[in-house]
Write an enzyme that holds these catalytic residues in place. Structure first.
Site, mmCIF file in Angstrom:
data_model
loop_
_atom_site.group_PDB
_atom_site.id
_atom_site.type_symbol
_atom_site.label_atom_id
_atom_site.label_comp_id
_atom_site.label_asym_id
_atom_site.label_seq_id
_atom_site.Cartn_x
_atom_site.Cartn_y
_atom_site.Cartn_z
ATOM 1 N N ASP A 445 0.861 -1.170 0.000
ATOM 2 C CA ASP A 445 0.000 0.000 0.000
ATOM 3 C C ASP A 445 0.905 1.230 0.000
ATOM 4 O O ASP A 445 1.600 1.501 0.975
ATOM 5 C CB ASP A 445 -0.898 -0.017 1.246
ATOM 6 C CG ASP A 445 -1.902 1.130 1.277
ATOM 7 O OD1 ASP A 445 -1.697 2.126 0.560
ATOM 8 O OD2 ASP A 445 -2.879 1.039 2.045
ATOM 9 N N HIS A 446 0.902 1.967 -1.112
ATOM 10 C CA HIS A 446 1.842 3.085 -1.277
ATOM 11 C C HIS A 446 1.571 4.219 -0.286
ATOM 12 O O HIS A 446 2.416 5.102 -0.100
ATOM 13 C CB HIS A 446 1.769 3.619 -2.712
ATOM 14 C CG HIS A 446 3.084 4.097 -3.243
ATOM 15 N ND1 HIS A 446 4.017 4.745 -2.453
ATOM 16 C CD2 HIS A 446 3.639 4.022 -4.474
ATOM 17 C CE1 HIS A 446 5.075 5.055 -3.192
ATOM 18 N NE2 HIS A 446 4.870 4.620 -4.420
ATOM 19 N N ARG A 447 0.425 4.222 0.369
ATOM 20 C CA ARG A 447 0.166 5.235 1.378
ATOM 21 C C ARG A 447 1.026 5.005 2.620
ATOM 22 O O ARG A 447 1.302 5.935 3.377
ATOM 23 C CB ARG A 447 -1.313 5.233 1.777
ATOM 24 C CG ARG A 447 -2.273 5.582 0.628
ATOM 25 C CD ARG A 447 -3.711 5.393 1.052
ATOM 26 N NE ARG A 447 -3.992 4.007 1.437
ATOM 27 C CZ ARG A 447 -5.170 3.583 1.896
ATOM 28 N NH1 ARG A 447 -6.184 4.444 1.996
ATOM 29 N NH2 ARG A 447 -5.357 2.317 2.220
#
Length: 473
Positions: A445-447
């Site tokens: 999850d790039h967040r």
């Protein structure tokens, strides 16, 4: 005064359940701790306990009924001194959908309803005493006076209290619209929308669900095709060439959550090849040294997956910034590693979570996984056993799959897709050599994880798999 028994919420995401079986019948005496019914959720079948004493006067929802909404009235209990026959008639005329919380609250924040507790042995029914006004209630069913500042009791659901604390809303200044004037989540949301500390008007409270409705998490991309309707899908195929299979609760939940995951969590993927020769030798040695029980069976039998789980747990603690999940306006970073493991069952899957995977021995992980897998296939896992976790492991190597990518299971921030180990020719010291290799792909999850951080986590995992003695220290 009779007690209304309401459909309980047995997990934070439960909206409906199937009333599989009544274990008590009308006229039976009921005491605290008795098992009243079996409820089928989207994930499991759970026994539900009584938390009060009396006589089961009226069963409103018969066993075998599907899609009963949380907080719907399902039975009525007569308490000591009441005539069950008269209570039965009163129960039949009771409001058919007595509620402790409105069903319109956001799923992501929906806890168990008030007066319900969940224990490791099963859930408790949700109750509402009929015609019993709480302390401070006014005649005629008006809302109780909220006297938080002068020591009077404020009646509010657990969810309402939590939202009020998070949003800085003073509960004593909020007018409740729930049963007997109790404050529920929509009242707090309405108060926040109207200024935070001023009680909303009855009209504002009634309009609160609309005013406080969350914005859609993700909008379709411009030009994206709309979803096809059932009739449109049918139109592509010849009539009689297919069988329609209705969706059960598990498949609906999987479809909803993973669709949201792909829309909301920006996925990226990191793939690495891990040499398994050292791990396979260590596994053979450890399994060979396992003691025998009284029946002559080995005390444990380690699988490659057990090593993968342990390696992922240790990797998370060695890269602590990756041991985290997304929580809208912040990141939650954990001190221990919690690793979920996908277990396939008929019609879906469970992902039981190995808690403190970094601290447990390989044999302990192996025993836990065998127990989880057996109970998952029997749909006997408890919600607390498959909720949470920071990452998961999905291993399709036993099916001969070499490489695949997996979808993150919210609120987790990653998932490791593990392929089959196979013999491959590689170059070692300038010469070709045959080694056993396993391909693993981490969905991130790039967040929460940037590329470099995800790469660091994958490198730590690969190092442990290729040097497995580090897992024994």
């Amino acid at each position: 005064m009779p007690i209304n028994v309401l459909m309980p919420a047995l997990s934070p995401t439960m909206e409906k359940g199937n009333l599989a079986k009544w274990l008590k019948k009308e006229g039976d005496a009921v005491k605290s701790g008795d098992i009243l019914a079996e409820i089928e959720t989207d994930k499991a079948t759970m026994e539900v306990e009584a938390i009060d004493e009396g006589v089961l006067a009226k069963i409103v929802v018969p066993e075998g009924t599907a899609d009963v909404a949380v907080n719907d009235l399902i039975a009525v209990i007569a308490v000591e001194g009441e005539d069950p026959a008269s209570v039965q008639a009163a129960g039949g005329n009771a409001e058919p959908k007595a509620k402790a919380e409105p069903k319109s609250e956001p799923q992501s924040a929906a806890p168990a309803p008030a007066d319900q507790n969940t224990t490791p042995g099963g859930g408790h029914m949700s109750y509402e005493r009929v015609n019993e006004a709480p302390e401070g209630a006014q005649p005629g069913g008006t809302a109780p006076q909220q006297q938080g500042g002068s020591g009077g009791r404020v009646f509010a659901s657990p969810l309402a209290r939590r939202i009020a604390k998070q949003e800085g809303v003073e509960l004593a200044a909020v007018a409740g619209s729930g049963p007997h004037g109790r404050i529920i989540a929509r009242d707090v949301q309405a108060a926040k929308a109207s200024g935070g500390t001023k009680a909303p008007t009855p009209q504002a409270a009634a309009e609160a669900p609309k005013a406080a409705a969350p914005a859609p998490k993700a909008a379709p991309a411009a030009g994206a095709p709309a979803g096809l309707t059932l009739d449109q899908v049918r139109g592509f195929y010849a009539k009689g060439s297919y069988e329609e299979v209705p969706l059960d609760g598990m498949r609906k939940t999987i479809a909803k959550r993973l669709t949201e995951a792909m829309q909301v969590a920006p996925h990226f993927y990191l793939t690495v090849d891990c040499e398994l020769d050292a791990l396979m030798k260590l596994r053979e040695t450890l399994n060979g040294s396992a003691g025998k029980d009284k029946d002559g069976k080995p005390a444990f039998k380690l699988s490659v997956n057990d090593f993968v789980i342990k390696a992922m747990g240790l990797a998370l603690t060695r890269v602590p910034a990756a041991n985290a999940v997304w929580a809208e306006d912040r990141v939650l970073r954990f001190k221990q590693a919690e690793v979920g493991v996908a277990v396939a069952i008929d019609g879906g899957l469970f992902t039981p979570v190995i808690r403190r995977a970094d601290e447990k021995t390989l044999s302990t992980i192996s025993k836990e996984m065998k127990d989880f897998a057996a109970r998952a296939r029997a749909k006997k896992l408890k919600p607390e056993e498959y909720q949470g976790g920071v990452t998961s492991v999905s291993n399709l190597g036993m099916f001969g799959i070499k490489h695949f990518t997996a979808v993150i299971n919210p609120p987790q921030s990653s998932i490791l897709a593990v392929g089959a180990g196979e013999k491959r020719v590689v170059v070692k010291d300038g010469a070709p050599a045959v080694v056993q290799v396993m391909t693993a792909t981490l969905s991130c999850d790039h967040r929460v994880l940037d590329g470099a951080l995800g790469a660091e986590l994958v490198a730590a995992f690969k190092g442990l798999i290729e040097n497995p003695m580090g897992m024994l220290v």
